[in-house]
Design a protein around this motif. Structure first.
Motif, PDB file in Angstrom:
ATOM      1  N   GLN A 196       7.637  -9.247  -0.481  1.00 24.62           N
ATOM      2  CA  GLN A 196       7.616  -9.196   0.899  1.00 24.62           C
ATOM      3  C   GLN A 196       6.360  -9.758   1.421  1.00 24.62           C
ATOM      4  O   GLN A 196       5.254  -9.711   0.640  1.00 24.62           O
ATOM      5  CB  GLN A 196       7.811  -7.773   1.311  1.00 24.62           C
ATOM      6  N   ASP A 197       6.158 -10.083   2.734  1.00 26.52           N
ATOM      7  CA  ASP A 197       4.903 -10.506   3.169  1.00 26.52           C
ATOM      8  C   ASP A 197       3.972  -9.167   3.397  1.00 26.52           C
ATOM      9  O   ASP A 197       4.277  -8.197   3.563  1.00 26.52           O
ATOM     10  CB  ASP A 197       5.114 -10.960   4.505  1.00 26.52           C
ATOM     11  N   GLY A 198       2.743  -9.419   2.965  1.00 31.99           N
ATOM     12  CA  GLY A 198       1.667  -8.520   3.251  1.00 31.99           C
ATOM     13  C   GLY A 198       0.360  -8.798   3.936  1.00 31.99           C
ATOM     14  O   GLY A 198       0.024  -9.986   4.263  1.00 31.99           O
ATOM     15  N   ILE A 199      -0.286  -7.841   4.337  1.00 34.36           N
ATOM     16  CA  ILE A 199      -1.583  -7.916   4.995  1.00 34.36           C
ATOM     17  C   ILE A 199      -2.577  -7.134   4.216  1.00 34.36           C
ATOM     18  O   ILE A 199      -2.536  -5.978   4.037  1.00 34.36           O
ATOM     19  CB  ILE A 199      -1.232  -7.439   6.330  1.00 34.36           C
ATOM     20  N   ALA A 200      -3.796  -7.904   3.967  1.00 38.26           N
ATOM     21  CA  ALA A 200      -4.855  -7.182   3.490  1.00 38.26           C
ATOM     22  C   ALA A 200      -6.135  -7.450   4.510  1.00 38.26           C
ATOM     23  O   ALA A 200      -6.230  -8.243   5.010  1.00 38.26           O
ATOM     24  CB  ALA A 200      -4.985  -7.421   2.059  1.00 38.26           C
ATOM     25  N   GLY A 201      -7.167  -6.344   4.432  1.00 35.95           N
ATOM     26  CA  GLY A 201      -8.224  -6.537   5.275  1.00 35.95           C
ATOM     27  C   GLY A 201      -9.252  -5.489   5.219  1.00 35.95           C
ATOM     28  O   GLY A 201      -8.863  -4.491   4.342  1.00 35.95           O
ATOM     29  N   ILE A 202     -10.242  -5.557   5.747  1.00 39.77           N
ATOM     30  CA  ILE A 202     -11.134  -4.770   6.004  1.00 39.77           C
ATOM     31  C   ILE A 202     -11.521  -4.528   7.400  1.00 39.77           C
ATOM     32  O   ILE A 202     -11.764  -5.444   8.269  1.00 39.77           O
ATOM     33  CB  ILE A 202     -12.704  -5.119   5.181  1.00 39.77           C
ATOM     34  N   ASN A 203     -11.934  -3.215   7.942  1.00 40.49           N
ATOM     35  CA  ASN A 203     -12.120  -2.880   9.240  1.00 40.49           C
ATOM     36  C   ASN A 203     -13.367  -2.191   9.504  1.00 40.49           C
ATOM     37  O   ASN A 203     -13.855  -1.374   8.516  1.00 40.49           O
ATOM     38  CB  ASN A 203     -11.050  -1.631   9.758  1.00 40.49           C
ATOM     39  N   PHE A 204     -14.100  -2.703  10.447  1.00 38.42           N
ATOM     40  CA  PHE A 204     -15.324  -1.983  10.790  1.00 38.42           C
ATOM     41  C   PHE A 204     -15.122  -1.296  12.145  1.00 38.42           C
ATOM     42  O   PHE A 204     -14.727  -1.837  13.202  1.00 38.42           O
ATOM     43  CB  PHE A 204     -16.695  -2.913  11.050  1.00 38.42           C
ATOM     44  N   ASN A 205     -15.265  -0.001  12.017  1.00 33.89           N
ATOM     45  CA  ASN A 205     -14.849   1.100  13.023  1.00 33.89           C
ATOM     46  C   ASN A 205     -16.133   1.562  13.734  1.00 33.89           C
ATOM     47  O   ASN A 205     -17.232   2.093  13.130  1.00 33.89           O
ATOM     48  CB  ASN A 205     -13.883   2.018  12.498  1.00 33.89           C
ATOM     49  N   LEU A 259      -1.015  -3.703   3.807  1.00 38.30           N
ATOM     50  CA  LEU A 259       0.415  -3.411   4.257  1.00 38.30           C
ATOM     51  C   LEU A 259       1.419  -4.387   3.839  1.00 38.30           C
ATOM     52  O   LEU A 259       1.120  -5.518   3.473  1.00 38.30           O
ATOM     53  CB  LEU A 259       0.586  -3.671   5.920  1.00 38.30           C
ATOM     54  N   HIS A 260       2.577  -3.833   3.566  1.00 40.57           N
ATOM     55  CA  HIS A 260       3.611  -4.597   3.230  1.00 40.57           C
ATOM     56  C   HIS A 260       4.815  -4.650   4.173  1.00 40.57           C
ATOM     57  O   HIS A 260       5.191  -3.788   5.247  1.00 40.57           O
ATOM     58  CB  HIS A 260       4.430  -4.109   1.720  1.00 40.57           C
TER      59      HIS A 260
END
Length: 226
Positions: free
Chosen positions: A21-30, A55-56
């Motif tokens: 399945q499609d996935g999303i990976a990343g880094i957030n600066f909050n 996320l999947h």
């Protein structure tokens, strides 16, 4: 109860990690800004944090599920005292950092409208652990003479919010994400950078607070579609 919450979060993340399945990976600066009764408690402080997420996409749906792990620094202070060790007039450097780590399960609704930009709404449910660490040094370059955790606690947390993902190139897999979340926890014991008071003898008094974190948290992220 604590073990049950974290087990539930990890089980939720693992159960949704389905191959193919499609996935999303990343880094957030909050950036966290206190609101409501929490703002009345701590004032207009700035709570910076960083988080990693994955996320999947569930097959044939606009729904993504996964998890997010974050670290927050909600205050730091440096004091100097020559009363740390009896019998010496040496000036010692005391740094106190207020930290928090959190882990949560994430559900995101992100339809693809075929316009490149991807708007979304999301919710998170998990746990947060706050802790204050202090270190005593002769100066900032030397090894700590002593260190320890002074105040710590944990609670559930939830986040609600949304944003957009903007592609950095046409039909590319790298996106700039703009997100705003509202974060809420249960009541916790914690310190702020103003809550350690020293007397003339070098003794410290910690003004421990008890309140629920309430933060409005805008963030900037780099995300990769996998």
């Amino acid at each position: 109860m604590k073990r049950f919450v974290y087990t539930l979060i990890l089980f939720s993340i693992a159960s949704f990690s389905v191959r193919g399945q499609d996935g999303i990976a990343g880094i957030n600066f909050n950036a966290g800004f206190p609101v409501g009764s929490f703002q009345s408690e701590v004032g207009n402080q700035f709570f910076p944090s960083i988080s990693l997420n994955y996320l999947h996409k569930l097959s044939n749906t606009p729904i993504y599920v996964g998890g997010e792990f974050g670290y927050m620094l909600y205050g730091t202070a440096v004091e100097r005292s020559n009363n740390i060790i009896n019998g010496t007039d040496q000036n010692f450097r005391i740094r106190r950092n207020n930290n928090a780590v959190n882990l949560s399960a994430v559900v995101r609704l992100m339809p693809d409208f075929g316009i490149g930009v991807k708007p979304f709404v999301e919710g998170q449910l998990g746990g947060i652990h706050t802790y204050t660490r202090s270190k005593v040094r002769e100066n900032r370059l030397t090894e700590p003479l002593s260190s320890g955790t002074e105040v710590y606690d944990w609670s559930f947390l939830y986040q609600l919010g949304g944003g957009i993902m903007v592609p950095l190139e046409k039909k590319g897999d790298v996106f700039l994400e703009l997100r705003v979340n509202y974060l809420q926890t249960g009541p916790m014991n914690f310190l702020t950078s103003r809550d350690a008071l020293y007397d003339d003898l070098g003794s410290v008094t910690l003004n421990t607070r008890n309140a629920a974190f309430q933060l409005l948290s805008p963030s900037l992220a780099i995300k990769i579609m996998l």
